[in-house]
Design an enzyme around this catalytic site. Structure first.
Site, PDB file in Angstrom:
ATOM      1  N   ASN A   6      40.112  36.376  36.292  1.00  0.00           N
ATOM      2  CA  ASN A   6      40.957  36.329  37.498  1.00  0.00           C
ATOM      3  C   ASN A   6      41.895  35.114  37.503  1.00  0.00           C
ATOM      4  O   ASN A   6      42.177  34.550  38.553  1.00  0.00           O
ATOM      5  CB  ASN A   6      40.118  36.372  38.790  1.00  0.00           C
ATOM      6  CG  ASN A   6      40.922  36.616  40.072  1.00  0.00           C
ATOM      7  OD1 ASN A   6      40.535  36.154  41.141  1.00  0.00           O
ATOM      8  ND2 ASN A   6      42.038  37.315  39.991  1.00  0.00           N
ATOM      9  N   ARG A   9      45.525  37.961  33.918  1.00  0.00           N
ATOM     10  CA  ARG A   9      46.084  39.300  34.121  1.00  0.00           C
ATOM     11  C   ARG A   9      46.058  39.759  35.573  1.00  0.00           C
ATOM     12  O   ARG A   9      47.079  40.200  36.117  1.00  0.00           O
ATOM     13  CB  ARG A   9      45.340  40.322  33.240  1.00  0.00           C
ATOM     14  CG  ARG A   9      45.578  40.128  31.758  1.00  0.00           C
ATOM     15  CD  ARG A   9      44.586  40.900  30.923  1.00  0.00           C
ATOM     16  NE  ARG A   9      43.239  40.342  31.055  1.00  0.00           N
ATOM     17  CZ  ARG A   9      42.147  40.837  30.503  1.00  0.00           C
ATOM     18  NH1 ARG A   9      42.228  41.939  29.782  1.00  0.00           N
ATOM     19  NH2 ARG A   9      40.985  40.241  30.650  1.00  0.00           N
ATOM     20  N   SER A  10      44.894  39.712  36.213  1.00  0.00           N
ATOM     21  CA  SER A  10      44.818  40.308  37.564  1.00  0.00           C
ATOM     22  C   SER A  10      45.618  39.532  38.614  1.00  0.00           C
ATOM     23  O   SER A  10      46.150  40.164  39.536  1.00  0.00           O
ATOM     24  CB  SER A  10      43.364  40.531  37.997  1.00  0.00           C
ATOM     25  OG  SER A  10      42.623  39.342  38.045  1.00  0.00           O
ATOM     26  N   ASP A 119      44.036  40.750  26.797  1.00  0.00           N
ATOM     27  CA  ASP A 119      43.719  39.437  27.359  1.00  0.00           C
ATOM     28  C   ASP A 119      44.593  38.387  26.677  1.00  0.00           C
ATOM     29  O   ASP A 119      44.476  38.166  25.476  1.00  0.00           O
ATOM     30  CB  ASP A 119      42.238  39.166  27.092  1.00  0.00           C
ATOM     31  CG  ASP A 119      41.771  37.839  27.663  1.00  0.00           C
ATOM     32  OD1 ASP A 119      42.628  37.041  28.102  1.00  0.00           O
ATOM     33  OD2 ASP A 119      40.560  37.610  27.655  1.00  0.00           O
TER      34      ASP A 119
HETATM   35  P1  4NP Z   1      41.929  37.020  32.429  1.00  0.00           P
HETATM   36  O1  4NP Z   1      41.936  36.064  31.142  1.00  0.00           O
HETATM   37  O2  4NP Z   1      40.678  37.863  32.345  1.00  0.00           O
HETATM   38  O3  4NP Z   1      43.168  37.843  32.257  1.00  0.00           O
HETATM   39  O4  4NP Z   1      41.959  36.135  33.641  1.00  0.00           O
HETATM   40  C1  4NP Z   1      40.864  35.253  30.801  1.00  0.00           C
HETATM   41  C2  4NP Z   1      40.710  34.033  31.412  1.00  0.00           C
HETATM   42  C3  4NP Z   1      39.667  33.205  31.052  1.00  0.00           C
HETATM   43  C4  4NP Z   1      38.765  33.619  30.091  1.00  0.00           C
HETATM   44  C5  4NP Z   1      38.910  34.853  29.500  1.00  0.00           C
HETATM   45  C6  4NP Z   1      39.958  35.666  29.861  1.00  0.00           C
HETATM   46  N1  4NP Z   1      37.719  32.759  29.713  1.00  0.00           N
HETATM   47  O5  4NP Z   1      36.977  33.118  28.788  1.00  0.00           O
HETATM   48  O6  4NP Z   1      37.537  31.686  30.297  1.00  0.00           O
END
Ligand code: 4NP
Length: 148
Positions: A6, A9-10, A119
């Protein structure tokens, strides 16, 4: 709008859809969340903020939160960014009514393909591509749910 953290992308998806709704004078409640809790309370990633800003969308009021089972009752539509998010949301669903609310967001743009919004967290230049995908999906969502 649901992704993993969060923060990438979201939040962009929330910003894109909110902007399109405002442009059309539609009053829907839009929110976003992550299936994971690592970034709860944080601002969106600076790269998402920058890409949104380049498209005249401000997402700096958003703060990360974790998706909760009660969101499956609170919202009519739960849009997963990728198949992992989709599976993790479905694990929290306890009825067929809840399960039917959960969709892969890109299926509005390309029905049946179950395409992931990749991602972008560990790369440097995936954020504009994510924006373009979300823009297309949100246009298609609005076309499907409204007459404009
Ligand atoms: P999101 O991206 O799912 O699009 O917000 C990511 C943000 C952080 C992490 C992975 C994906 N992380 O592993 O911390």
């Amino acid at each position: 709008m649901v992704c993993l953290g969060n923060i990438c992308r979201s939040p962009l998806a929330e910003g894109v859809l909110t902007q399109k709704l405002a442009d059309r004078g539609l009053d829907w409640e839009v929110d976003s969340a992550g299936t994971g809790a690592w970034h709860v309370g944080e601002l969106p990633d600076s790269r998402s903020i920058a890409v949104a800003h380049n498209h005249n969308i401000d997402i700096t009021h958003q703060r990360a939160r974790q998706f909760q089972a009660k969101d499956l009752d609170r919202f009519d539509l739960i849009l997963a960014m990728d198949s992992s998010n989709y599976q993790n949301i479905l694990k929290l669903a306890t009825s067929s009514a809840q399960k039917e609310k959960v969709k892969m967001i890109m299926n509005f743009a390309q029905p049946g393909y179950n395409q992931n919004v990749p991602d972008p967290y560990y790369g440097d230049n995936g954020f504009e591509a994510v924006y373009e995908m979300l823009d297309e999906a949100c246009e298609a969502l609005l076309a499907a749910k409204t007459n404009n």
